[in-house]
Design an enzyme around this catalytic site. Structure first.
Site, PDB file in Angstrom:
ATOM      1  N   GLU A   1       4.484   2.468   4.507  1.00 36.14           N
ATOM      2  CA  GLU A   1       4.772   0.881   4.540  1.00 36.14           C
ATOM      3  C   GLU A   1       5.999   0.619   3.516  1.00 36.14           C
ATOM      4  OE1 GLU A   1       4.442  -1.058   7.596  1.00 36.14           O
ATOM      5  OE2 GLU A   1       2.238  -0.198   7.143  1.00 36.14           O
ATOM      6  N   HIS A   2       7.131  -0.184   3.771  1.00 38.03           N
ATOM      7  CA  HIS A   2       8.019  -0.523   3.002  1.00 38.03           C
ATOM      8  C   HIS A   2       8.960   0.728   2.459  1.00 38.03           C
ATOM      9  CE1 HIS A   2       7.375  -4.907   2.258  1.00 38.03           C
ATOM     10  NE2 HIS A   2       6.042  -4.526   2.592  1.00 38.03           N
ATOM     11  N   THR A   3       8.818   1.665   3.434  1.00 37.02           N
ATOM     12  CA  THR A   3       9.350   3.131   2.929  1.00 37.02           C
ATOM     13  C   THR A   3      10.972   2.994   3.746  1.00 37.02           C
ATOM     14  OG1 THR A   3       8.380   3.890   4.768  1.00 37.02           O
ATOM     15  CG2 THR A   3       7.468   4.533   2.464  1.00 37.02           C
ATOM     16  N   ASP A   4      11.048   2.201   4.700  1.00 33.64           N
ATOM     17  CA  ASP A   4      12.026   2.150   5.630  1.00 33.64           C
ATOM     18  C   ASP A   4      13.296   1.726   4.849  1.00 33.64           C
ATOM     19  OD1 ASP A   4      11.432  -0.492   5.357  1.00 33.64           O
ATOM     20  OD2 ASP A   4      11.533  -0.970   7.703  1.00 33.64           O
TER      21      ASP A   4
ATOM     22  N   GLY B   1       3.553 -12.813  15.832  1.00 31.95           N
ATOM     23  CA  GLY B   1       3.499 -13.028  14.180  1.00 31.95           C
ATOM     24  C   GLY B   1       2.466 -12.358  13.387  1.00 31.95           C
TER      25      GLY B   1
ATOM     26  N   GLY C   1       2.544  -9.139  12.850  1.00 27.07           N
ATOM     27  CA  GLY C   1       2.771  -7.622  12.529  1.00 27.07           C
ATOM     28  C   GLY C   1       2.714  -6.676  13.375  1.00 27.07           C
ATOM     29  N   LEU C   2       2.852  -6.941  14.585  1.00 27.80           N
ATOM     30  CA  LEU C   2       2.665  -6.092  15.661  1.00 27.80           C
ATOM     31  C   LEU C   2       4.120  -6.048  16.481  1.00 27.80           C
ATOM     32  CD1 LEU C   2      -0.789  -6.518  16.807  1.00 27.80           C
ATOM     33  CD2 LEU C   2      -0.180  -4.837  15.426  1.00 27.80           C
TER      34      LEU C   2
ATOM     35  N   SER D   1       6.042  -8.523  17.929  1.00 23.48           N
ATOM     36  CA  SER D   1       6.426  -9.203  19.155  1.00 23.48           C
ATOM     37  C   SER D   1       7.844  -9.405  19.170  1.00 23.48           C
ATOM     38  CB  SER D   1       5.630 -10.550  19.293  1.00 23.48           C
ATOM     39  OG  SER D   1       6.041 -11.461  18.270  1.00 23.48           O
TER      40      SER D   1
ATOM     41  N   ASP E   1      11.047  -1.016  13.859  1.00 17.99           N
ATOM     42  CA  ASP E   1      10.361  -1.950  15.065  1.00 17.99           C
ATOM     43  C   ASP E   1      10.911  -1.822  16.313  1.00 17.99           C
ATOM     44  OD1 ASP E   1       8.958  -2.999  12.852  1.00 17.99           O
ATOM     45  OD2 ASP E   1       9.843  -4.859  12.999  1.00 17.99           O
TER      46      ASP E   1
END
Ligand code: ADP
Ligand code: MG
Length: 395
Positions: free
Chosen positions: A44-47, A134, A136-137, A139, A184
């Site tokens: 997470e937050h590595t991108d 909304g 975090g998946l 959409s 995403d």
């Protein structure tokens, strides 16, 4: 496996969507496309630090019935928004500083294609979706990528998957004004059934890894906390800035370049806050690599549990992006028998994932609902994530 508090979102009714298209536009669609939401397993937050992420595409998707037009007009209606009212926009007027509300994720794709000198015409589109919005998946990526896939197929752009994802990202970043990385959209376009994708966000390469949870008697629960932090955008900007600052002070291009082996001594060169931020990024990216090794080796998937827990602790203590409701759900899931659990997504709310033996799924879900009630937090909703295929034409 559903039952109790585990509720899989209702499937999209394709026939009803096509019927709606006919009644809105008084014509037949040329075809129907679908693109999934995604959930990030770890990283997470590595991108935006050039590191690794490891998402799966979900079975929940956004579905679009689409017809090609001969002019530059886009008409689009979504059952999720404004009671399905039609929005009409002229593509030639789309600008980076325009305000197109949710339709930005659609017309933004046409704008991005025109920027690449692809031949673009307008479309009529009717949308439906069962991706929670909304949470975090993604959409948003499901929407931009179903649009990109359909447009590309209808106008025969002959693009590779990465470019289709890139059109979706440009729509999000430049027209919708949402600063996402490429994870995403890549996950939504490139997902494969029973596989997770290790994405190297620097090289933009994807390694498909076996991730067949049912075959291992496992289930991945997605537990939506239904909480969202009102300052999440500002916090996100701070984390990006801290990452850049830490990389600058360490004399590396991106935090990806900090070796794990000498991490402790390297981090001594940083002030306390930046040290914590950098430690999260470097260790979480390394946890992706470790998880990928286990998947590739066909190891017992339960062994990724501790990595999920470590990732959560790192997000909570070092990156400071969790919130009490989410920490409560993570702890409750582990206490009720999950092999591991962590917040997923950008943080400050959103969802927790929990890796559980199938027979424990209901008990873990119940424990999360009870813990949220005890803590005075919103009642979470829980569903089972199934690694599924990416954006495609379905009719
Ligand atoms: P997430 O991607 O985690 O669901 P975002 O805030 O990135 O959350 O994206 C949500 C936004 O995307 C919505 O507010 C809306 O503008 C747009 N959106 C997503 N799905 C749909 C849909 N089915 N119909 C219309 N707009 C949608
Ligand atoms: Mg999004």
């Amino acid at each position: 496996m559903s039952g109790g508090v585990i509720r899989t979102p209702d499937p999209v009714d394709f026939d009803a969507l096509v019927a709606r298209f006919r009644s809105l536009y008084d014509a037949e669609p040329d075809g129907v496309w679908a693109a999934p939401g995604r959930v990030n397993i770890i990283g997470e937050h590595t991108d935006y630090n050039g590191g690794f992420v490891l998402p799966i595409a979900l079975a929940q998707h956004t579905v679009a019935a689409v017809r090609r037009r001969d002019d530059n007009v886009v008409r689009v209606a979504s059952t999720s928004i404004d009671d399905g009212a039609v929005v009409t926009l002229d593509l030639t007027g789309v600008r980076e500083d325009g305000d197109y509300d949710w339709a930005a994720y659609v017309v933004g794709v046409g704008w991005a294609a025109a920027q690449r000198d692809l031949p673009v015409t307008g479309l009529d589109i009717a949308l439906d979706s069962n991706v929670p919005v909304g949470a975090g998946l993604s959409s948003s990526a499901a929407l931009s990528c179903v649009t990109a896939r359909a447009w590309s197929d209808l106008l025969d752009w002959q693009l590779d998957d990465e470019t289709v994802a890139d059109l979706g990202r440009d729509a999000e970043n430049k027209i919708a004004g949402a600063p996402t990385g490429l994870m995403d959209q890549l996950a939504s376009v490139c997902g494969q059934e029973s596989h997770a994708m290790q994405i190297d966000t620097r090289a933009v390469t994807i390694t498909q890894l076996p991730f067949d949870l049912p075959a291992a008697g496992l289930s991945l629960l997605v537990i939506d906390s239904h909480t969202e932090h009102s300052h999440a955008d500002g916090e996100y900007a701070e984390r990006r800035h801290s990452s850049q600052e830490a990389a600058l002070r360490l004399g590396v291009h991106e935090l990806r370049d900090v070796p794990l082996e000498s991490l402790a001594t390297t981090l001594d060169k940083l002030p306390a806050l930046l040290r914590r931020r950098a430690r999260h990024v470097v260790t979480d990216s390394a946890r992706v690599e470790r998880t990928a090794e286990l998947l590739l080796a066909g190891d017992d998937l339960r062994r990724i549990g501790p990595l999920l827990n470590d990732s959560h602790a790192s997000m909570r203590d070092d990156y400071e992006i969790t919130v009490p409701s989410v920490d409560t759900l993570q702890e409750a899931a582990v206490a009720a028998g999950a092999h591991g659990a962590r917040m997923t997504g950008g943080g400050f709310g959103g969802c927790v994932i929990a890796l559980v033996d199938q027979q424990d799924a209901a008990a873990v879900a119940d424990a999360c609902v009870a813990a949220a009630a005890d803590g005075g937090f919103p009642t979470p909703s829980v569903f089972e994530a199934v690694a599924s295929g990416g954006a495609a034409r379905i009719e």
